[in-house]
Enzyme design. Structure first.
Site, PDB file in Angstrom:
ATOM      1  N   HIS A 370     -29.130 -64.490 -50.625  1.00  0.00           N
ATOM      2  CA  HIS A 370     -27.926 -64.079 -51.348  1.00  0.00           C
ATOM      3  C   HIS A 370     -28.414 -63.514 -52.684  1.00  0.00           C
ATOM      4  CE1 HIS A 370     -25.568 -67.106 -48.745  1.00  0.00           C
ATOM      5  NE2 HIS A 370     -25.444 -65.868 -48.253  1.00  0.00           N
ATOM      6  N   GLU A 373     -28.141 -65.340 -55.961  1.00  0.00           N
ATOM      7  CA  GLU A 373     -28.718 -66.680 -56.091  1.00  0.00           C
ATOM      8  C   GLU A 373     -30.209 -66.479 -56.381  1.00  0.00           C
ATOM      9  OE1 GLU A 373     -27.465 -68.616 -52.464  1.00  0.00           O
ATOM     10  OE2 GLU A 373     -25.382 -68.100 -52.898  1.00  0.00           O
ATOM     11  N   HIS A 496     -31.453 -71.300 -51.772  1.00  0.00           N
ATOM     12  CA  HIS A 496     -30.174 -70.744 -52.237  1.00  0.00           C
ATOM     13  C   HIS A 496     -29.767 -71.362 -53.567  1.00  0.00           C
ATOM     14  CE1 HIS A 496     -28.689 -68.538 -48.569  1.00  0.00           C
ATOM     15  NE2 HIS A 496     -29.781 -69.141 -48.091  1.00  0.00           N
ATOM     16  N   GLU A 590     -30.176 -75.853 -51.564  1.00  0.00           N
ATOM     17  CA  GLU A 590     -29.329 -75.354 -52.646  1.00  0.00           C
ATOM     18  C   GLU A 590     -29.915 -75.901 -53.940  1.00  0.00           C
ATOM     19  OE1 GLU A 590     -26.749 -73.358 -52.128  1.00  0.00           O
ATOM     20  OE2 GLU A 590     -26.501 -73.533 -49.959  1.00  0.00           O
TER      21      GLU A 590
HETATM   22 ZN   LIG Z   1     -26.662 -68.810 -50.675  1.00  0.00          ZN
END
Ligand SMILES: [Zn+2]
Length: 771
Positions: A370, A373, A496, A590
């Site tokens: 992404h 990110e 991420h 994350e």
């Molecule tokens: Zn992501």
């Protein structure tokens, strides 16, 4: 396939392969050592190179002086060596040489024992120099009395002891050019030279030894009778022209004044110089620190600085790291570029980059899928530089990891999205730059294999076929799909942002409900892997903080981990595709609530994640690994299924996810410690089942195992082994004239020699059958 015994031997494999110029640290925190330690190191090194060289010069001068005096030819003089100035030079030179050497090499190698010896040497030398100087000065009268009485004994026993005779002759004639203690009259103390001894018939009475005589011009042979009668009152010649009239005590004092005082002076000077140098050194270091603080002086070689790197800089950094560590890195591009045309650049870090090595697991980190990110992208750039630096600095643990793991880092899977996030909205927006340039969320773009898995029920591996692709994949997705399907990855993670949790498969629920725990057959292993990241992250597993989003789960109460589908169901994600299509295990990490943290927070985030990133890579060595071979030909078998039943603590449960052997017959099966039954299946062969215990051995290789599959319909190999204990008759039911049997024997014999696999069941081999 390279199956050399040396490359598979653990001791050889764990040696560093790159020659290291200097060693700085053996702990994980190598890079934390500041530039100051570099300055200090090279300062000590530099000053000692001078000291070392100075010592060498002194030594050479001393040796040269000796050569001039022919001492090397005429060794009789050596006994009085201690008072020879050349000897003093040689000794001082040697000491200086040794001290310089210990300081120099100690600083360069950062060898504590050498540096300690260096400090001790310096201390001893200083104390000795000062002691000798002070004592000599304080007790000079006592020294004089001792010398006089010693000399008196020499005179009295002159004729009785040839050694003393030689010594006294050398002192009088060669060294001090003197006669007697106070003067020639002292020779009256010797019975031969006493004036009254003339009555007893001594020819030497009232004379002095020849060594008291001054040398005559052009004298070839010393006249041994030159001292006869010189002390007689009626001596005809000029006494002062023939013999030395000065006493040796006085001559000795004069010699010390001329020679020894400068020696003491030099000693004191050197001592003072050493003290001053130490003070100067400290001053210089202070100066360097000030310069460092003011100017941002950089003495280290680190390529990475904490800031946000654009796509051009990203590629430049990877090239710079590769230049710095050419022996352990390789930069390459995935098969396709981004929509805009940015390369998807990977840096590979391993001891033999560009090569898959026998039984070495392959590992992968992907970040910035992404585009908004961005933390993972900077972490992977820093990680690459950190691994390179630590390897160069001889960090043992990192060398161990890199020598035994092939690591691939893709810092940005979505460089176009990064540009959108950075230049359009400055990363403030939650969504801008998340997708690629075509507006497609890449983590929803992978072929959805979950549906297939849920439909088939018990098959959850290698589900990808061309018809799995039900839409046009984005070029970034296609590149990663190709990468996954064509590399024998064992373990990976996908970095991420937007939450703080380690998320493991499945990501998609079986029935389309938005939240439901959806376990894979490898739930134990996945939970372990996610926990390794969370626990080694500084805050992930225990920080009690506000949730990033109001509807987020309280991940810290779950130890910082979550099942993906239990959080929210995602279709077309990377981690599920990866698990269901390949032998690889992938999780999604994350890294924090802030998707686009400001540059000044990057260093702290690196500290938060460093250990987690490292420990997670080590997990590619858990469980079992090994080879599947054809028992008849010894050829590797690819595509064999390795099925696992978990027998740990009374469980009796199949893990319905087969790993397959790759081209070279190798396989890796990540498993948590416990008891397992492993079955290897391949069509056309008889299956083999064996029991193994996976040990709890952090940072060690996976247990190595081997399976030799027997083609269907052949005789029982195990029976063949068991019937052939050493020296026993081979039973008649095995035909040794059968060429197939002989081939098998040859193969088994050769395999024993190779000792490829350490943990193989040790069955005795028949002795020299058909050799
Ligand atoms: Zn992501």
């Amino acid at each position: 396939m390279v199956l050399s015994p040396s490359s598979s031997h653990p001791i050889n494999r764990y040696q560093p392969r790159v020659s290291m110029k200097c060693t700085l640290s053996s702990n994980l925190n190598a890079e934390e050592k500041s530039e100051i330690s570099y300055c200090l190191k090279y300062l000590i090194f530099g000053s000692n190179v001078i000291f070392w060289f100075f010592g060498l010069c002194l030594m050479l001068v001393g040796i040269w002086a000796w050569t001039e005096k022919d001492y090397f030819v005429n060794f009789t003089c050596i006994r009085n060596i201690a008072l020879d100035p050349a000897f003093v030079l040689i000794v001082a030179g040697s000491i200086s040489f040794v001290i310089g050497f210990t300081g120099c090499i100690g600083a360069l190698r950062e060898n504590t024992s050498l540096l300690t010896s260096y400090a001790v040497f310096l201390g001893i030398l200083l104390v000795l120099e000062l002691t000798v100087g002070v004592l000599g000065f304080l007790f000079r009268d006592w020294i004089k009395t001792q010398a006089a009485s010693g000399f008196q004994a020499f005179i009295v026993y002159y004729r009785d002891d040839p050694d003393r005779q030689n010594l006294i002759d050398w002192i009088q004639e060669q060294w001090l050019e003197c006669c007697g203690i106070e003067g020639p009259k002292d020779w009256d103390m010797n019975i031969y030279f006493n004036c009254s001894s003339a009555k007893a018939g001594s020819r030497e009475a009232c004379g002095v030894p020849f060594s008291c005589c001054k040398p005559e011009p052009n004298e070839m042979i010393k006249n041994k009778q030159c001292g006869y009668d010189v002390r007689k009152s009626d001596y005809a010649g000029d006494k002062s022209a023939v013999i030395y009239e000065k006493g040796c005590l006085r001559a000795g004092e004069e010699w010390i004044e001329v020679n020894f005082l400068p020696v003491v002076g030099i000693s004191v000077f050197i001592a003072v110089l050493q003290l001053t140098c130490k003070a100067m050194r400290k001053l210089f270091i202070c100066f360097l620190i000030i310069v460092h603080c003011l100017v941002g002086f950089e003495a280290n070689t680190e390529v990475y600085t904490f800031k946000h790197h654009d796509n051009k800089e990203l590629n430049e950094i990877l090239q710079k790291i590769s230049k710095k560590c050419p022996n352990i890195t390789r930069v390459y591009e995935l098969s396709e570029r981004s929509v805009k045309g940015w390369p998807l650049t990977v840096i590979e870090i391993s001891d033999n980059p560009g090569k898959h090595e026998f039984l070495e697991p392959e590992f992968r980190y992907i970040a910035n899928m992404h585009g908004n990110e961005v933390l993972g992208r900077e972490l992977l750039l820093k990680l690459a530089d950190f691994l390179c630096e630590s390897y160069l600095r001889n960090n043992h643990e990192i060398q161990l990891l890199l020598n035994n793991t092939r690591i691939h880092l893709l810092p940005s899977m979505n460089p176009d999205g990064w540009e959108l996030a950075t230049f359009k909205e400055g990363g403030k927006d939650w969504l801008v730059g998340r997708a690629n340039l075509n507006g497609v969320d890449l983590n929803r773009d992978f072929p959805d294999l979950d549906l297939k898995a849920y439909k088939t029920g018990d098959k959850t591996d290698h589900l990808f076929t061309q018809d799995s692709i039900d839409h046009n994949l984005q070029p970034e997705t296609r590149a990663v799909v190709n990468w996954i399907l064509n590399t024998p990855f064992v373990l990976s993670a996908n970095l991420h942002g937007g939450a703080l949790v380690a998320n493991y498969p499945y990501d998609e629920t079986p029935d389309g409900t938005p939240h439901r725990y959806s376990a894979t057959p490898d739930d134990d292993t996945f939970r372990h892997l996610a926990q390794v990241y969370a626990k080694n992250h500084k805050t992930m597993s225990h920080k009690v903080e506000e949730k990033c989003e109001p509807d987020d789960d309280e991940f810290s109460k779950q130890g910082g981990i979550t099942n993906g589908a239990a959080w929210y169901s995602v279709a077309g994600g990377l981690q599920d595709f990866n698990y269901l299509s390949s032998n690889d295990f992938d999780i999604t990490v994350e890294l924090g609530c802030e998707k686009y943290p400001p540059a000044h927070k990057l260093e702290k985030e690196w500290e938060n994640n460093k250990n987690a990133l490292m420990e997670y890579m080590w997990q590619s060595h858990i469980g079992l690994k090994g080879l599947v071979l054809d028992a008849m030909t010894g050829e590797p078998i690819s595509g064999a299924s390795i099925k696992v039943k978990n027998l740990t603590s009374g469980r009796n449960q199949y893990i319905d996810h087969a790993i397959t052997s790759v081209q070279s017959g190798e396989f890796w099966r990540l498993l948590t410690p416990g008891e397992y039954e492993i079955t290897v299946l391949k069509s056309g062969y008889e299956p083999i089942t064996k029991l193994y215990t996976v040990p709890q051995k952090p940072k060690a290789e996976a247990l190595r195992i081997i399976f030799k599959l027997k083609p269907n319909g052949m005789f029982d190999t195990k029976q063949l082994y068991l019937n052939n204990d050493y020296g026993k008759q081979i039973p008649g039911n095995i035909d040794l004239k059968n060429p197939e049997v002989l081939r098998l024997f040859h193969f088994l014999q050769r395999e024993n020699d190779d000792r490829l696999i350490r943990n193989e069941d040790a069955l005795p081999l028949p002795a020299a059958v058909g050799a």
